[in-house]
Design a protein around this motif. Sequence first.
Motif, PDB file in Angstrom:
ATOM      1  N   SER A   1       0.837  -1.201   0.000  1.00 46.68           N
ATOM      2  CA  SER A   1       0.000   0.000   0.000  1.00 46.68           C
ATOM      3  C   SER A   1       0.872   1.252   0.000  1.00 46.68           C
ATOM      4  O   SER A   1       1.976   1.257   0.541  1.00 46.68           O
ATOM      5  CB  SER A   1      -0.937   0.013   1.202  1.00 46.68           C
ATOM      6  OG  SER A   1      -0.216   0.095   2.399  1.00 46.68           O
ATOM      7  N   LEU A   2       0.346   2.296  -0.618  1.00 47.49           N
ATOM      8  CA  LEU A   2       0.997   3.603  -0.662  1.00 47.49           C
ATOM      9  C   LEU A   2      -0.043   4.637  -0.255  1.00 47.49           C
ATOM     10  O   LEU A   2      -1.145   4.675  -0.811  1.00 47.49           O
ATOM     11  CB  LEU A   2       1.518   3.907  -2.074  1.00 47.49           C
ATOM     12  CG  LEU A   2       2.096   5.298  -2.297  1.00 47.49           C
ATOM     13  CD1 LEU A   2       3.346   5.501  -1.451  1.00 47.49           C
ATOM     14  CD2 LEU A   2       2.389   5.522  -3.764  1.00 47.49           C
ATOM     15  N   ASN A   3       0.297   5.464   0.727  1.00 46.85           N
ATOM     16  CA  ASN A   3      -0.608   6.490   1.211  1.00 46.85           C
ATOM     17  C   ASN A   3       0.117   7.829   1.164  1.00 46.85           C
ATOM     18  O   ASN A   3       1.206   7.973   1.723  1.00 46.85           O
ATOM     19  CB  ASN A   3      -1.051   6.168   2.646  1.00 46.85           C
ATOM     20  CG  ASN A   3      -2.056   7.175   3.171  1.00 46.85           C
ATOM     21  OD1 ASN A   3      -2.683   7.882   2.402  1.00 46.85           O
ATOM     22  ND2 ASN A   3      -2.187   7.232   4.481  1.00 46.85           N
ATOM     23  N   ILE A   4      -0.490   8.803   0.495  1.00 47.30           N
ATOM     24  CA  ILE A   4       0.080  10.149   0.402  1.00 47.30           C
ATOM     25  C   ILE A   4      -0.948  11.118   0.965  1.00 47.30           C
ATOM     26  O   ILE A   4      -2.118  11.086   0.567  1.00 47.30           O
ATOM     27  CB  ILE A   4       0.427  10.516  -1.056  1.00 47.30           C
ATOM     28  CG1 ILE A   4       1.456   9.530  -1.597  1.00 47.30           C
ATOM     29  CG2 ILE A   4       0.927  11.946  -1.141  1.00 47.30           C
ATOM     30  CD1 ILE A   4       1.739   9.690  -3.071  1.00 47.30           C
ATOM     31  N   SER A   5      -0.501  11.981   1.890  1.00 49.47           N
ATOM     32  CA  SER A   5      -1.435  12.939   2.480  1.00 49.47           C
ATOM     33  C   SER A   5      -0.786  14.317   2.587  1.00 49.47           C
ATOM     34  O   SER A   5       0.422  14.448   2.780  1.00 49.47           O
ATOM     35  CB  SER A   5      -1.900  12.460   3.855  1.00 49.47           C
ATOM     36  OG  SER A   5      -0.817  12.396   4.745  1.00 49.47           O
ATOM     37  N   TYR A   6      -1.645  15.334   2.417  1.00 43.79           N
ATOM     38  CA  TYR A   6      -1.216  16.722   2.540  1.00 43.79           C
ATOM     39  C   TYR A   6      -2.387  17.509   3.125  1.00 43.79           C
ATOM     40  O   TYR A   6      -3.400  17.714   2.449  1.00 43.79           O
ATOM     41  CB  TYR A   6      -0.814  17.292   1.182  1.00 43.79           C
ATOM     42  CG  TYR A   6      -0.237  18.679   1.272  1.00 43.79           C
ATOM     43  CD1 TYR A   6       1.100  18.874   1.576  1.00 43.79           C
ATOM     44  CD2 TYR A   6      -1.030  19.801   1.067  1.00 43.79           C
ATOM     45  CE1 TYR A   6       1.635  20.142   1.674  1.00 43.79           C
ATOM     46  CE2 TYR A   6      -0.510  21.077   1.171  1.00 43.79           C
ATOM     47  CZ  TYR A   6       0.827  21.241   1.480  1.00 43.79           C
ATOM     48  OH  TYR A   6       1.360  22.503   1.587  1.00 43.79           O
ATOM     49  N   PRO A   7      -2.289  17.935   4.374  1.00 40.80           N
ATOM     50  CA  PRO A   7      -3.412  18.649   4.980  1.00 40.80           C
ATOM     51  C   PRO A   7      -3.505  20.086   4.447  1.00 40.80           C
ATOM     52  O   PRO A   7      -2.498  20.747   4.189  1.00 40.80           O
ATOM     53  CB  PRO A   7      -3.075  18.643   6.471  1.00 40.80           C
ATOM     54  CG  PRO A   7      -1.593  18.538   6.509  1.00 40.80           C
ATOM     55  CD  PRO A   7      -1.197  17.734   5.300  1.00 40.80           C
ATOM     56  N   PHE A   8      -4.730  20.535   4.253  1.00 37.36           N
ATOM     57  CA  PHE A   8      -4.953  21.925   3.854  1.00 37.36           C
ATOM     58  C   PHE A   8      -6.276  22.392   4.436  1.00 37.36           C
ATOM     59  O   PHE A   8      -7.118  21.578   4.807  1.00 37.36           O
ATOM     60  CB  PHE A   8      -4.923  22.074   2.327  1.00 37.36           C
ATOM     61  CG  PHE A   8      -6.090  21.434   1.653  1.00 37.36           C
ATOM     62  CD1 PHE A   8      -7.231  22.177   1.328  1.00 37.36           C
ATOM     63  CD2 PHE A   8      -6.063  20.102   1.302  1.00 37.36           C
ATOM     64  CE1 PHE A   8      -8.298  21.575   0.704  1.00 37.36           C
ATOM     65  CE2 PHE A   8      -7.117  19.494   0.670  1.00 37.36           C
ATOM     66  CZ  PHE A   8      -8.247  20.240   0.375  1.00 37.36           C
ATOM     67  N   GLN A   9      -6.438  23.708   4.517  1.00 34.56           N
ATOM     68  CA  GLN A   9      -7.678  24.288   5.023  1.00 34.56           C
ATOM     69  C   GLN A   9      -8.419  24.921   3.881  1.00 34.56           C
ATOM     70  O   GLN A   9      -7.862  25.695   3.093  1.00 34.56           O
ATOM     71  CB  GLN A   9      -7.365  25.352   6.077  1.00 34.56           C
ATOM     72  CG  GLN A   9      -7.639  24.924   7.454  1.00 34.56           C
ATOM     73  CD  GLN A   9      -7.411  26.081   8.437  1.00 34.56           C
ATOM     74  OE1 GLN A   9      -6.864  27.111   8.087  1.00 34.56           O
ATOM     75  NE2 GLN A   9      -7.822  25.870   9.657  1.00 34.56           N
ATOM     76  N   TYR A  10      -9.688  24.610   3.814  1.00 33.95           N
ATOM     77  CA  TYR A  10     -10.559  25.177   2.789  1.00 33.95           C
ATOM     78  C   TYR A  10     -11.347  26.312   3.411  1.00 33.95           C
ATOM     79  O   TYR A  10     -12.039  26.130   4.405  1.00 33.95           O
ATOM     80  CB  TYR A  10     -11.504  24.098   2.241  1.00 33.95           C
ATOM     81  CG  TYR A  10     -12.483  24.612   1.229  1.00 33.95           C
ATOM     82  CD1 TYR A  10     -12.070  24.951  -0.050  1.00 33.95           C
ATOM     83  CD2 TYR A  10     -13.808  24.750   1.554  1.00 33.95           C
ATOM     84  CE1 TYR A  10     -12.964  25.437  -0.978  1.00 33.95           C
ATOM     85  CE2 TYR A  10     -14.720  25.218   0.639  1.00 33.95           C
ATOM     86  CZ  TYR A  10     -14.285  25.565  -0.622  1.00 33.95           C
ATOM     87  OH  TYR A  10     -15.179  26.030  -1.561  1.00 33.95           O
ATOM     88  N   ARG A  11     -11.217  27.508   2.847  1.00 33.67           N
ATOM     89  CA  ARG A  11     -11.927  28.687   3.399  1.00 33.67           C
ATOM     90  C   ARG A  11     -12.811  29.271   2.309  1.00 33.67           C
ATOM     91  O   ARG A  11     -12.436  29.369   1.154  1.00 33.67           O
ATOM     92  CB  ARG A  11     -10.929  29.723   3.868  1.00 33.67           C
ATOM     93  CG  ARG A  11     -10.075  29.244   4.987  1.00 33.67           C
ATOM     94  CD  ARG A  11      -9.148  30.334   5.430  1.00 33.67           C
ATOM     95  NE  ARG A  11      -8.165  29.739   6.342  1.00 33.67           N
ATOM     96  CZ  ARG A  11      -7.289  30.434   7.005  1.00 33.67           C
ATOM     97  NH1 ARG A  11      -7.241  31.739   6.886  1.00 33.67           N
ATOM     98  NH2 ARG A  11      -6.443  29.842   7.810  1.00 33.67           N
ATOM     99  N   ARG A  12     -13.969  29.716   2.734  1.00 34.75           N
ATOM    100  CA  ARG A  12     -14.901  30.367   1.796  1.00 34.75           C
ATOM    101  C   ARG A  12     -14.812  31.848   1.899  1.00 34.75           C
ATOM    102  O   ARG A  12     -14.535  32.466   2.806  1.00 34.75           O
ATOM    103  CB  ARG A  12     -16.338  29.945   2.103  1.00 34.75           C
ATOM    104  CG  ARG A  12     -16.588  28.556   1.677  1.00 34.75           C
ATOM    105  CD  ARG A  12     -18.040  28.277   1.911  1.00 34.75           C
ATOM    106  NE  ARG A  12     -18.338  26.947   1.457  1.00 34.75           N
ATOM    107  CZ  ARG A  12     -19.483  26.589   0.967  1.00 34.75           C
ATOM    108  NH1 ARG A  12     -20.454  27.453   0.856  1.00 34.75           N
ATOM    109  NH2 ARG A  12     -19.715  25.368   0.605  1.00 34.75           N
TER     110      ARG A  12
END
Length: 96
Positions: free
Chosen positions: A85-96
């Motif tokens: 398995s390969l898992n790639i993650s990048y957290p970001f914030q979504y703002r309106r």
Amino acid sequence: MDRPAYQDLNPFEFKLDDYTFSKGNTLLRPQYTHSAGLTFMYNYKLTATLNYSHIKDLSTTLVDTTQQSKAIVYKKNLATQDITSLNISYPFQYRR
């Protein structure tokens, strides 16, 4: 290491319902899992994880329907299993 439960080894039939019985397998062996993983992190945000597992003596549940009046559920060691398995993650914030 995953050892079989007592009921999985018990050779006597156990009634589940009118048409289904459970029976243990005295030849059932434990299943062994060997696994390794690598994790890469960049700037404390981007994370990539690579995992590998090899399972020996994989046990699974089978249903024997050769007797037309009932079905017998039992466990058996079937094969080996390889999982990558390969898992790639990048957290970001979504703002309106």
